[in-house]
Design a protein around this motif. Structure first.
Motif, PDB file in Angstrom:
ATOM      1  N   LEU A 137      43.655  37.795  35.942  1.00 37.18           N
ATOM      2  CA  LEU A 137      42.885  38.932  35.456  1.00 37.18           C
ATOM      3  C   LEU A 137      43.529  39.641  34.265  1.00 37.18           C
ATOM      4  O   LEU A 137      42.958  40.595  33.727  1.00 37.18           O
ATOM      5  CB  LEU A 137      42.671  39.948  36.588  1.00 37.18           C
ATOM      6  N   CYS A 143      41.408  40.102  31.146  1.00 38.84           N
ATOM      7  CA  CYS A 143      40.156  40.837  31.311  1.00 38.84           C
ATOM      8  C   CYS A 143      40.461  42.332  31.236  1.00 38.84           C
ATOM      9  O   CYS A 143      41.264  42.835  32.014  1.00 38.84           O
ATOM     10  CB  CYS A 143      39.506  40.519  32.649  1.00 38.84           C
ATOM     11  N   ASN A 178      37.575  45.141  36.134  1.00 35.52           N
ATOM     12  CA  ASN A 178      38.789  44.355  36.351  1.00 35.52           C
ATOM     13  C   ASN A 178      40.048  45.211  36.317  1.00 35.52           C
ATOM     14  O   ASN A 178      41.036  44.874  36.963  1.00 35.52           O
ATOM     15  CB  ASN A 178      38.882  43.223  35.322  1.00 35.52           C
ATOM     16  N   LYS A 205      40.723  46.284  39.776  1.00 33.21           N
ATOM     17  CA  LYS A 205      41.280  45.164  40.549  1.00 33.21           C
ATOM     18  C   LYS A 205      42.756  44.985  40.221  1.00 33.21           C
ATOM     19  O   LYS A 205      43.582  44.779  41.111  1.00 33.21           O
ATOM     20  CB  LYS A 205      40.519  43.876  40.254  1.00 33.21           C
ATOM     21  N   LEU A 232      37.949  41.490  45.105  1.00 31.37           N
ATOM     22  CA  LEU A 232      37.839  40.208  44.408  1.00 31.37           C
ATOM     23  C   LEU A 232      36.693  39.363  44.971  1.00 31.37           C
ATOM     24  O   LEU A 232      36.455  38.253  44.506  1.00 31.37           O
ATOM     25  CB  LEU A 232      39.158  39.436  44.495  1.00 31.37           C
TER      26      LEU A 232
END
Length: 140
Positions: free
Chosen positions: A70, A73, A78, A81, A123
């Protein structure tokens, strides 16, 4: 031998032998039980320590892998996350797995498990961590 007959000493020895044998048997049993307890405790501790280490290691590997995936991103979805992954990694790095006397070990392990489940949910991954005698696995 003032007033003692030769037979009374032998009688006393016979009567006291039971107490002496009882005491010796107790001491031998206690020593053997203590030794067996230490051996069993060491085996139990090693087994459960290895299970916890395997579980924590799997969580860390999972989190580091997703963190790398990730990393490129940058959208808001994201970044949440990534923050959750960073939090999980931080919790794992602070976990005192080398100290078996740590009084909040189970509490902190529970928090790590909860954070792991939260990350998996974010996720959109179904996780099932199992520890067996043959192997450890994390399935998706």
């Amino acid at each position: 031998m003032a007033g003692a007959s030769p037979g009374s000493d032998m009688f006393d020895e016979i009567v006291m032998a039971e107490d002496r044998f009882h005491g010796e048997g107790y001491q031998e049993g206690y020593a053997e039980g203590s030794h067996v307890g230490v051996v069993e405790g060491r085996r139990y501790g090693s087994l459960h320590g290895a299970k916890i280490g395997s579980e924590i290691g799997c969580y860390l590997g999972f989190a580091l892998t997703w963190q790398c995936l990730l990393q490129k991103c940058t959208d808001e979805k994201n970044s949440k996350k990534i923050r959750a992954l960073d939090s999980l990694i931080g919790m794992i790095q602070k976990f005192p797995y080398e100290d078996p006397t740590y009084d909040k070990l189970q509490e902190d392990l529970g928090k790590i498990r909860g954070k792991f489940k939260q990350v998996c949910s974010m996720l959109n991954i179904q996780s099932d961590f199992r520890i067996g005698t043959e192997r450890s696995s994390l399935t998706f």
